[in-house]
Design an enzyme around this catalytic site. Structure first.
Site, PDB file in Angstrom:
ATOM      1  N   SER A 181       1.064  -1.109  -0.099  1.00  0.00           N
ATOM      2  CA  SER A 181      -0.109   0.058   0.123  1.00  0.00           C
ATOM      3  C   SER A 181       0.822   1.356   0.039  1.00  0.00           C
ATOM      4  CB  SER A 181      -0.743  -0.006   1.202  1.00  0.00           C
ATOM      5  OG  SER A 181      -1.464   1.222   1.296  1.00  0.00           O
ATOM      6  N   TYR A 204      -2.079  -0.487  10.632  1.00  0.00           N
ATOM      7  CA  TYR A 204      -2.125  -1.052   8.799  1.00  0.00           C
ATOM      8  C   TYR A 204      -1.089  -0.575   8.321  1.00  0.00           C
ATOM      9  CZ  TYR A 204      -3.749  -1.023   4.145  1.00  0.00           C
ATOM     10  OH  TYR A 204      -3.913  -1.266   2.694  1.00  0.00           O
TER      11      TYR A 204
END
Length: 283
Positions: A175, A188
């Site tokens: 990501s 995350y």
């Protein structure tokens, strides 16, 4: 964010979005190959499974929600059968996998081998996207996100590598959050940074077997998991301001780089992370 497709945000909110047919090159050498895609019951994983099958790749889509995965596989199959432009589509079957369980990955590999006789591509797509400010990150949350987002990638790569031949490819979903800090996403961001570095380690060691390993780092993609952005005008304005192209990306725009990484055009590319983020990592 590495999340899942839902509503369209064309027009003022997402200007310049392009149809998938205009985005992806044709790589005829992948037809007849076999791919495993985790987290494929919906969203990005479902888009990957459908896109690969359209190009003749046989796909084992896997998800912890077996019922939804089976329904998704059936929907993709029906769509391909109705598409007169798809000459020889690949088959898509559904399977269950708990990506936090190493044995489940091996069982998933056996499904692919029993059904198709080989594994050429493995896409570690499954992931979770928890929210908590740093002071509120619980032991349970950090354990869960590392278990799914990091251990799931490692276990998937291990299972794939045991059965792959030289020339095969693994793609992990990282990501832009591996490169940029986002408030409330500490767990995350940490997990996705780990995925990026794990990808490099896997590339070095699995290179001895002729297996390539790369990752893709999406930014703001128009998916179910980013619905909260679309539904909050202030959040959407902030998000678009942080993207130099000033729009959300589409799952098809992530599929294009995935297709390249699986193809022979990338046969000397390994250990890299391709950002698909509209330039937001620079802002």
């Amino acid at each position: 964010m590495t999340e899942t497709p839902n509503a369209d945000t064309t027009g003022a909110q997402n200007p310049g979005r392009t149809d998938a047919s205009q985005l992806t090159a044709v790589y005829p050498e992948i037809a007849g190959k076999v791919a495993v895609v985790t987290g494929a019951a919906r969203g990005m994983g479902a888009a990957f499974a459908a896109g690969l099958a359209t190009r003749g790749v046989h796909v084992v889509g896997a998800d912890i929600n077996e019922e939804q995965m089976t329904a998704t596989a059936d929907e993709i199959t029906a769509s391909l059968a109705a598409d007169s432009l798809t000459a020889t589509p690949g088959r898509v079957i559904g399977a269950r996998v708990d990506v936090t369980d190493a044995d489940d990955h091996e069982s998933l590999a056996q499904v692919a081998l029993n059904e198709f006789g080989r594994i050429d591509f493995w896409i570690n797509n499954a992931g979770i996207f928890p929210f908590a400010l740093v002071d509120d990150i619980s032991p349970e949350q950090i354990a869960a996100v590392l278990d799914v987002n990091v251990h799931g990638v490692l276990f998937g790569a291990q299972a794939a590598a045991r059965h792959m031949e030289p020339g095969s490819a693994i793609v992990n979903m990282s990501s832009v959050s591996a490169l940029r800090v986002r408030r409330g996403r500490g767990a995350y961001c940490t997990s996705k940074a780990a995925v990026a570095h794990l990808t490099e380690s896997l590339a070095v060691e699995l290179g001895d077997k002729g297996i390539r390993v790369n990752s893709i780092a999406p930014g703001y993609i128009d998916t179910e998991m980013t619905r909260w952005v679309r539904e909050d005008p202030a959040a959407l304005a902030h998000a678009l301001d942080a993207v130099p192209l000033h729009r959300l990306g589409s799952p098809e725009e992530v599929f294009g780089p995935l297709l390249f990484l699986l193809s022979d055009s990338a046969r000397y590319v390994t250990g890299h992370s391709i950002s698909v983020d509209g330039g937001s990592r620079h802002v």
